[in-house]
Design an enzyme around this catalytic site. Structure first.
Site, mmCIF file in Angstrom:
data_model
loop_
_atom_site.group_PDB
_atom_site.id
_atom_site.type_symbol
_atom_site.label_atom_id
_atom_site.label_comp_id
_atom_site.label_asym_id
_atom_site.label_seq_id
_atom_site.Cartn_x
_atom_site.Cartn_y
_atom_site.Cartn_z
ATOM 1 N N HIS A 255 36.661 -2.302 -8.972
ATOM 2 C CA HIS A 255 37.189 -0.964 -8.904
ATOM 3 C C HIS A 255 36.311 0.045 -9.644
ATOM 4 O O HIS A 255 36.533 1.253 -9.563
ATOM 5 C CB HIS A 255 38.622 -1.033 -9.491
ATOM 6 C CG HIS A 255 39.200 0.124 -10.183
ATOM 7 N ND1 HIS A 255 39.692 0.114 -11.460
ATOM 8 C CD2 HIS A 255 39.379 1.380 -9.745
ATOM 9 C CE1 HIS A 255 40.156 1.286 -11.779
ATOM 10 N NE2 HIS A 255 39.995 2.083 -10.768
ATOM 11 N N ASP B 2 39.689 -7.043 -9.917
ATOM 12 C CA ASP B 2 40.758 -6.189 -9.371
ATOM 13 C C ASP B 2 40.995 -6.434 -7.870
ATOM 14 O O ASP B 2 42.095 -6.159 -7.359
ATOM 15 C CB ASP B 2 40.399 -4.710 -9.563
ATOM 16 C CG ASP B 2 40.670 -4.216 -10.980
ATOM 17 O OD1 ASP B 2 41.346 -4.905 -11.750
ATOM 18 O OD2 ASP B 2 40.190 -3.111 -11.307
ATOM 19 N N ASP C 2 41.750 -3.163 -19.469
ATOM 20 C CA ASP C 2 42.795 -4.169 -19.236
ATOM 21 C C ASP C 2 42.195 -5.569 -19.146
ATOM 22 O O ASP C 2 42.916 -6.558 -19.238
ATOM 23 C CB ASP C 2 43.635 -3.834 -17.998
ATOM 24 C CG ASP C 2 42.832 -3.447 -16.783
ATOM 25 O OD1 ASP C 2 41.703 -2.948 -16.926
ATOM 26 O OD2 ASP C 2 43.341 -3.636 -15.660
ATOM 27 N N HIS D 59 47.649 3.945 -15.889
ATOM 28 C CA HIS D 59 46.956 5.226 -15.697
ATOM 29 C C HIS D 59 47.501 6.055 -14.525
ATOM 30 O O HIS D 59 46.810 6.426 -13.598
ATOM 31 C CB HIS D 59 45.434 5.122 -15.725
ATOM 32 C CG HIS D 59 44.736 4.225 -14.746
ATOM 33 N ND1 HIS D 59 44.995 4.211 -13.417
ATOM 34 C CD2 HIS D 59 43.723 3.360 -14.947
ATOM 35 C CE1 HIS D 59 44.169 3.356 -12.837
ATOM 36 N NE2 HIS D 59 43.398 2.826 -13.723
ATOM 37 N N HIS E 58 34.511 -7.296 -14.948
ATOM 38 C CA HIS E 58 34.910 -5.889 -14.868
ATOM 39 C C HIS E 58 35.260 -5.435 -16.275
ATOM 40 O O HIS E 58 36.042 -6.095 -16.959
ATOM 41 C CB HIS E 58 36.109 -5.785 -13.919
ATOM 42 C CG HIS E 58 36.679 -4.413 -13.762
ATOM 43 N ND1 HIS E 58 35.965 -3.268 -13.966
ATOM 44 C CD2 HIS E 58 37.937 -4.010 -13.394
ATOM 45 C CE1 HIS E 58 36.743 -2.213 -13.744
ATOM 46 N NE2 HIS E 58 37.943 -2.639 -13.403
ATOM 47 N N GLU F 29 36.803 -2.662 -17.414
ATOM 48 C CA GLU F 29 37.939 -1.789 -17.737
ATOM 49 C C GLU F 29 38.779 -2.477 -18.816
ATOM 50 O O GLU F 29 38.874 -3.705 -18.880
ATOM 51 C CB GLU F 29 38.775 -1.473 -16.482
ATOM 52 C CG GLU F 29 39.747 -0.331 -16.749
ATOM 53 C CD GLU F 29 40.342 0.311 -15.494
ATOM 54 O OE1 GLU F 29 40.138 -0.217 -14.392
ATOM 55 O OE2 GLU F 29 41.019 1.354 -15.642
ATOM 56 N N TYR G 82 49.081 -1.553 -4.871
ATOM 57 C CA TYR G 82 47.845 -1.666 -5.658
ATOM 58 C C TYR G 82 46.664 -1.097 -4.872
ATOM 59 O O TYR G 82 45.858 -0.324 -5.402
ATOM 60 C CB TYR G 82 47.589 -3.138 -6.017
ATOM 61 C CG TYR G 82 46.495 -3.306 -7.028
ATOM 62 C CD1 TYR G 82 46.778 -3.292 -8.389
ATOM 63 C CD2 TYR G 82 45.175 -3.431 -6.630
ATOM 64 C CE1 TYR G 82 45.773 -3.410 -9.331
ATOM 65 C CE2 TYR G 82 44.161 -3.545 -7.563
ATOM 66 C CZ TYR G 82 44.461 -3.539 -8.908
ATOM 67 O OH TYR G 82 43.463 -3.640 -9.836
ATOM 68 N N HIS H 236 44.827 -9.512 -11.589
ATOM 69 C CA HIS H 236 46.220 -9.049 -11.719
ATOM 70 C C HIS H 236 47.069 -9.782 -10.673
ATOM 71 O O HIS H 236 46.642 -9.922 -9.518
ATOM 72 C CB HIS H 236 46.353 -7.553 -11.423
ATOM 73 C CG HIS H 236 45.626 -6.660 -12.377
ATOM 74 N ND1 HIS H 236 46.005 -6.476 -13.680
ATOM 75 C CD2 HIS H 236 44.544 -5.866 -12.198
ATOM 76 C CE1 HIS H 236 45.182 -5.611 -14.270
ATOM 77 N NE2 HIS H 236 44.285 -5.231 -13.395
#
Ligand code: FEO
Length: 405
Positions: free
Chosen positions: A149, A168, A86, A28, A82, A84, A196, A229
């Site tokens: 996040h 995250d 991903d 993004h 989370h 999101e 990051y 990640h």
């Protein structure tokens, strides 16, 4: 199931079952030049729990890694730290395939999952901040980490195994076959962790500080930090914790960043003259980032530990050069703090570009302490002298704030 993809043991009862995305170069708007990983973890106790999932196209890889440990149909609980995409993109298909008894998420996570996927076909239960849930002989304790996040984000602490699943938080976009941070060169780790933080977490720096305080106050015994990640931390956890504390505090340093673009090289030579002045005035290191060669996410990374931002743009059709508008818009959203700066630029006819640079710097929150330097067409020797003097003035203001240390 594909035997090519195997789980990686993290502890006796925790396995990494994520996926490695070697190809992604844009997350993004953030240039993920080293790819990334989507980390999912399998906790095998009396019950089997899957902690987070992976981006949708990587479900096959995740399922194969799970199958290298247990039959995926044994998964009883899915924890969604989370929502999101991903980390949740393959959640509907995973649930359909393994039919878990429940999905656990924060209250905001329950709402976010419903908004993304509608009815997931299994109970989605909200867990409260501080709540412990039995995973069958092991307890998971949840800590809300709103805005790290997303509003739904939470950490999950696995008591007994001393593992903190931090989604995250403490993550980085770095594809590697090495699963642990201590297996990766330190400069690469630092660079990608900083990138990051700068590009994902910087707007939420106050929440990072709050989370670090909460982490200390909880007094948990944490041997492993397992983010969603990049690599897993199993030694020297203070390294990443103290970097986060420093980055979140946004204390200015003597580092200065010059960002510019140019049409006919006037702004380029002006940028170089500004840099000379910054250096002569005591700023350092000085980084010069031409937007033809630098990505917006590299600018954000360089600004993370800087104290000054000086920017220049040509005037194109009575406004900013497009690449400068792009980077200013991006930085305004990231909200870096405690910067001083100045604007410069060349123009041919009307010259609004420099004013827009100053406006954009102010919108980011930069304290304008010098300039602007505005030059018609090509800078003369006197103009370049003014650029150098402006750089020096910015540096002196910066040194006055942070000391000459
Ligand atoms: Fe890695 Fe905010 O998702």
């Amino acid at each position: 199931m594909d035997q090519a993809f195997q789980a990686v043991p993290i502890t006796d009862r925790v396995h990494w079952v994520g996926a490695i995305d070697w190809a992604i170069r844009d997350f993004h708007g953030y240039a993920t030049t080293r790819g990334t990983t989507y980390n999912a973890y399998l906790v095998v106790a009396d019950r089997v729990t899957l902690v987070d999932t992976v981006k949708a196209p990587f479900r096959r890889e995740m399922m194969a890694r799970i199958a290298s440990v247990v039959d995926p149909s044994q998964i009883d609980t899915v924890i969604s730290n989370h929502s999101e995409m991903d980390h949740s993109g393959c959640l509907p298909e995973t649930i359909a395939a393994v039919r878990p008894a429940r999905v656990l998420a924060s209250a905001n996570g329950v709402k976010a999952l419903a908004a993304h996927f509608g009815d997931l076909g299994c109970p989605v239960e909200a867990v409260a901040d501080g709540q412990s849930v039995s995973l069958g002989g092991l307890d998971a304790m949840f800590v809300e980490t709103r805005m790290l996040h997303w509003p739904d984000s939470m950490f999950c602490y696995l008591a007994g195994e001393n593992v903190l699943f931090s989604q995250d938080g403490f993550g980085m976009h770095l594809a590697s076959c090495e699963r642990f941070a201590d297996e990766i060169p330190g400069p690469v780790l630092r660079q990608e962790a900083a990138k990051y933080f700068a590009n994902i977490l910087l707007p939420f720096a106050p929440f990072v500080l709050k989370t670090l305080t909460r982490y200390r106050d909880l007094g948990l015994t944490v041997d492993i930090i397992a983010p969603d990640h990049g690599p897993v931390y199993r030694m020297d956890l203070d390294w990443i914790l103290s970097l986060y504390a420093a980055w979140a505090a946004q204390e200015p340093t003597r580092k200065a960043v010059v960002v510019y673009d140019t049409m006919w090289e006037s702004d380029a030579v002006m940028a170089r003259a500004v840099a000379e002045g910054l250096s002569a005035g005591g700023a350092g290191p000085v980084r010069v980032l031409p937007m033809r060669a630098a990505h917006r996410s590299d600018v954000a990374t360089e600004i993370l530990d800087a104290g000054a931002l000086v920017a220049g743009s040509p005037t194109l059709n009575r406004t900013l050069f497009p690449t400068m508008a792009d980077v200013f818009s991006y930085l305004e959203g990231l909200r870096p703090q405690n910067l001083v700066g100045a604007a410069f630029g060349s123009y041919g006819w009307s010259g609004e570009g420099v004013d827009r640079v100053a406006d954009a710097l102010k919108a980011i929150g930069v304290d304008i302490v010098a300039g602007p330097v505005k030059v018609r067409y090509r800078p003369t020797a006197e103009d370049l002298g003014n650029c150098r003097a402006m750089g020096r003035e910015v540096a002196e203001a910066l040194v006055g704030r942070v000391g000459s240390g």
